[in-house]
Each structure stands twice: as structure tokens, then as C-alpha cells.
Design a protein around this motif. Sequence first.
Motif, mmCIF file in Angstrom:
data_model
loop_
_atom_site.group_PDB
_atom_site.id
_atom_site.type_symbol
_atom_site.label_atom_id
_atom_site.label_comp_id
_atom_site.label_asym_id
_atom_site.label_seq_id
_atom_site.Cartn_x
_atom_site.Cartn_y
_atom_site.Cartn_z
ATOM 1 N N TRP A 501 -27.562 48.041 4.354
ATOM 2 C CA TRP A 501 -26.788 48.461 5.511
ATOM 3 C C TRP A 501 -25.519 49.222 5.181
ATOM 4 O O TRP A 501 -25.045 49.998 6.016
ATOM 5 N N CYS A 563 -27.077 36.741 9.575
ATOM 6 C CA CYS A 563 -27.326 38.085 10.129
ATOM 7 C C CYS A 563 -26.410 38.358 11.322
ATOM 8 O O CYS A 563 -25.869 39.462 11.461
ATOM 9 N N VAL A 564 -26.264 37.353 12.180
ATOM 10 C CA VAL A 564 -25.379 37.511 13.340
ATOM 11 C C VAL A 564 -23.937 37.721 12.877
ATOM 12 O O VAL A 564 -23.226 38.606 13.390
ATOM 13 N N TYR A 566 -22.955 38.909 10.012
ATOM 14 C CA TYR A 566 -22.863 40.209 9.343
ATOM 15 C C TYR A 566 -22.788 41.342 10.360
ATOM 16 O O TYR A 566 -22.075 42.324 10.155
ATOM 17 N N TYR A 567 -23.499 41.203 11.460
ATOM 18 C CA TYR A 567 -23.486 42.241 12.493
ATOM 19 C C TYR A 567 -22.090 42.399 13.095
ATOM 20 O O TYR A 567 -21.610 43.522 13.278
ATOM 21 N N LEU A 571 -20.800 45.371 10.280
ATOM 22 C CA LEU A 571 -21.491 46.564 10.761
ATOM 23 C C LEU A 571 -20.787 47.117 11.993
ATOM 24 O O LEU A 571 -20.032 46.425 12.674
ATOM 25 N N ILE A 573 -22.618 48.937 14.539
ATOM 26 C CA ILE A 573 -23.773 49.457 15.270
ATOM 27 C C ILE A 573 -23.424 49.565 16.740
ATOM 28 O O ILE A 573 -22.868 48.636 17.333
ATOM 29 N N THR A 579 -28.839 47.816 18.581
ATOM 30 C CA THR A 579 -28.560 46.385 18.498
ATOM 31 C C THR A 579 -29.838 45.570 18.637
ATOM 32 O O THR A 579 -30.065 44.597 17.908
ATOM 33 N N PHE A 582 -31.836 45.750 15.420
ATOM 34 C CA PHE A 582 -31.246 44.954 14.339
ATOM 35 C C PHE A 582 -31.602 43.479 14.492
ATOM 36 O O PHE A 582 -32.083 42.837 13.548
ATOM 37 N N PHE A 583 -31.371 42.926 15.679
ATOM 38 C CA PHE A 583 -31.604 41.493 15.859
ATOM 39 C C PHE A 583 -33.094 41.165 15.891
ATOM 40 O O PHE A 583 -33.514 40.109 15.397
ATOM 41 N N SER A 586 -34.332 41.423 12.311
ATOM 42 C CA SER A 586 -33.754 40.299 11.568
ATOM 43 C C SER A 586 -34.478 39.004 11.906
ATOM 44 O O SER A 586 -34.756 38.183 11.017
#
Length: 619
Positions: A501, A563-564, A566-567, A571, A573, A579, A582-583, A586
Motif C-alpha cells: 500500500w 486492517c481497519v 491501517y486504513y 492510508l 483512500i 473504501t 479495500f475492506f 481485506s
Amino acid sequence: MVSDYQLEMGKDEEVRYLCSHKIDRAGMRRAQEIVKNGYVAEWILDNLPGATSFVTVDKRQKYYAAGFKMGSEDLSPTTGKPRYFINNHVTLVVRYHRAPGRDGNQGKKVIVGFEVYAKSIEAVNRDASGLPENIHDVRNGMELRMPRNTTTTISGDTHIDFSPEMSENYDDSATLTIPYTYSVYFREDENLEWANRWDLYFVNQEESSNIHWLAIVNSVVISMLLTAAVAVIFMRTIRGDIKGYKENGIEEGKLKTRARRGHRSPRMNSAEKGGLLDQLDADHDADLSSDDESIEDTTGWKLVHGDVFRSPANGGILAPLVGSGMQLLFMSLGLLALSCFGVLNPSFRGGFISVGMALFVVAGAFSGYFSARIYKTFGGQLWQKNCMVTALLFPGLLFVTTFILNLFVWAQASSTAIPFGTLVGLVALWLLIQLPLVYAGSWYGFVRVGSWTHPIKANVIPRQIPPQSWYTKSMQGVLVAGLIPFAVIFIELLFVFKSLWQDKSGYYYVFGFLAVVSTILILAVMEVTVIAVYIQLCSENYNWWWQSFFVGGGSAIWVFAYCVYYYFHHLHIQGFVSTLLFFAYSFLACTVYGLLTGTIGFLTAYAFVRRIYGAIKAD
């Protein structure tokens, strides 16, 4: 798509006109958005990505980052508002190396580097063919801004009018034509050979090898602590318990039961008034007092021997999930092995996904085999039904989710959308190749091999489960146990996310470190599951089948939570579709990871339970 740039090997081009592209008001806004959001263009020459050249922080080594920026942004010195400039000129530097030929002669030229240097050059001061008078003059770039109520062109005899009073007061018919030019230079590189031409793309990853070693040390320490805990369970607790059984009531491997102290047998009650019988019983009770005390201590995992192999609820779903997990495990190990040996590398564009799909389809035979054997072990009889569920459940969920997400990508006219023909091909692979392989594996596992045998038969009447501690309850136990495997992979996971990413290179290629961490992860999942199942059995809870699967895959919950995090913290985005993608992807990745590790945990727990209860046989 193939571009219109013309390159002839060994021939330099100082400047060459490519084309002119006319954009309207909507196109200009789109171009401004692309520049503002930092989009990059990705070109490929001889399977090498067009790269922007950088140097390391200590300025000792050069490295590449795939792609180049589409434009730049600055603030207007007069108004203070942002201005956007599009890069309409690129300088292509192609580096080559002479391969050794026969008899000591020099062979053919091979490309070992592809560098792209982009700049923005204004549309004025050009000749009739559209070439700029000075390609090195970048004081005034190609600004993405419409002239006032005019149409601007640069070709033919059309007058070019770029007024200093340009403003946003233009009509809807106003257009802006952007000229594109390029330069080409070929340079020989005697130090870089064709076999090592990808090294410059991974210099930045190699610089962080110390942190990778830290990740391995962290994983090894956690694994050693878990190994010590499992060793204590096996060497002291379980073997001590079994030895105690043999000394206090096990004859020829059979556990006998006696009445507990404080409860007289019917024979004793019937002779309660007979003095001689009472005296004899009293003497007998005194002789067996120590044995009774040992029997009183028979608690925990020993008491659920008659229920531990009772078939779980919804076993018809658990068996296909474990089968799909074995399929994913085979695919993952194959991909990791091929990557470590260099078979899968960035020069093999699309190879990782293509080979992964091939391994997944072929592994359908393993999926059917394990699913059928577990299904028969649970007492199932309709193996054809189980075969269809195995072949359609997880692959169907994966395909449907990907197809729905692809509709959103199609709507955005993105080049990353999967073509419809490719989707049809995937369906054909799924139904025409994988489904028969799953059927063949199921037939062999169910009909030819059969179920696994249990050392102890389940009782007819289920035993009542006592109240459980908070850490042995399903959800709490899964979260606590899943935190340990997540701690094993956390540091390496950080590098994977960063490579996917954030890194300029856009590639992850330290598969050696990943293989070591993955091996430690598998050991950690196995050991955590053994400890969790042992604690559960000691709490006299024999519903371990599903729990072992969830405990094994529990770290997937923490990975998705990361992941949440990190978003929102790393990131930038924007947009609903981005969005959503991504989710959704993931979540799919975490589901694959959870199925894989859950299967490892389930099979480990099954082997553990069979091992400890196989040491005794209870009547």
C-alpha cells in the motif's frame, strides 16, 4: 494497452513529437484530480516496469520505484491558490548490457534498466510540428487551466493564445489541447547483468533486513514459550495423570469406577443393622480410603472420556470448511515454495495469481478427501451431498463476492476490472475441473479409505457441562488465543502491508523471511490450539470440535482489526468504491487466512485428543 511510443534499440531521440490531446472542462477537472491525488503511470518495457530513480538515505545506493508521477502541484505566487501541472514530456533512459557471446565475442544487447523522467513543458514556444524550442526550460509548465472563452491548440496554423489573465470564467465549450513529446536515450551498463536486473527494485526492502530478523526473533521467542507450555502439559500433567490411573484402578488399560466416599452402596444400607457386616464393611472402607481419595481426584479431562468423541453439531458444515482449509493450505505452501526458489518473480507478470489459481483448482482433490473422511467420522452417510457442499461453499462465496466487487470496478471504468471472458474462464475451471477433482477425492476418502477410528466410544447420554470460566467461553477464548499467533506475524505483516500500500516499489519479495515466519506461525497455531483444548477439557467441556477450529483461526479477527487500523491511520483512500474494495478484499484475505489456520488448529487438536485418550480405555 500498447502505447504509441516508438523505440528503436540503440537509437537515441533527443525530442520527438507524440500527439496532442484535447480536453474539455470535465476532462481538465479529472486531470487536476489525478495530479492532486498523486496518481502514477505504470509502463512496462521488456517486462521491466518504468521506474523513477531514487537514492537511499545515506546516498550510497541507487534504487527504483515502479511508475512515475502524472503531474505536480504548487501554489500560485499571486493568488496563493493551488496550481496543477501535467507532465507532458518524458525522458526514457533504457539501460542495456551486452550478453557474452560465443568464442569470447560480445553477444546481443539485453535490457537491464528502464528509467522514466517526467517533466511539464508549456504549450507555447513550439514549432509547427509541436516540438518545444527548449526541452530543458521548465520554468513555465503545462498548467491545467482553461483560457478565458477561447479554444487553444498547438498544431497547424492555429494561433496559440495563453493570456496572463487566464481565469475560471470560461464557457462550457472551451477546450485545452495538451502536446505530448518524449526523448529516448540508450546507455550501456557493464555492472548490471540481466539475471540481476530486478535487484534495484528491492534495495529498499533489503535495507530493512535487520527489522525482518527482529520479527523472526520475536516469533521464535513466542514459539519457544508455547513449546515449553505444551511440553509441561504432555510430560508432567497428562503423563502423570495416566500413570496415576494405572496405579489407582486401571487394570489392563481399563478404568474402573467406584462409589465416592460419603455415599454408601445399597449392600451397605441393607446390612446397616448387622453388627458383623458393619464391622467388615468398616474394615474394607479403611483399606480403600487411599484409593477413594485418588478416585476423588479424578476430575477434569479424565471425566469427559465418554463424550469427547461425540459428533459435533453442524458437522456437515465443519467438514467442508476443513476440506477447503486443506485446499488453501496446499495452495499457500506451493506458492511460498515456488516464490522462495525464484520460480515466481516479478518478471513473471500475473504469475502469482495464475499459479495460485492452478494450485487451488488442483488441490480440490485434497479438499474432497479430507472433507469426506471427516464427514464419515462424524457419522455422515450422504457423501455426494457433502462433496457438493465442499466444492461450492467456499469457492462459491469467493467467486460471488469477487463478481459483485468487480461490478463496482467496471462502473468506475478501472483497468483493474476483471474482463468478463476471464470470469467465464474461472467458472469453467471451477465447475469443469475442480468439481470433478473434489468428487474424486471425496469418493476415495469416503468409500476406499473410510473414517478415522476413535479409541473410546461416546456415551448414549451426554454429560452435563458445568459452568465455565470466562476464558474458556467460545468468543473470549478465541480472542485471547488468537492474539498469540497475531503477535508472531505482526512485524512481518507490517512489511507486507507497507509493500502493498505505501512503498514506492510496490513489490514484496522477501519470501525467505516470510517462509520462516510462516513456519513459526504454523507451530504457534498448533501449540496454542493444544493448550486451549486442554484447558477446555480440564473444565469438563467436551465441545472442542468447533472451538479448536475457531481458536486456530482466531488470529484472523486481529488481522482484520489491524486492517481497519491501517486504513484510518496510514492510508488516504478516498471514495466509496475504493473504501469498499479495500475492506471487502481485506475481509476475503482474512477469511482465507482464518480457514487455513483454523484447519491447522482443528487437525492438531484432533490428533492431540486421540493421542491422550488413546493411552487409556474406559468402561
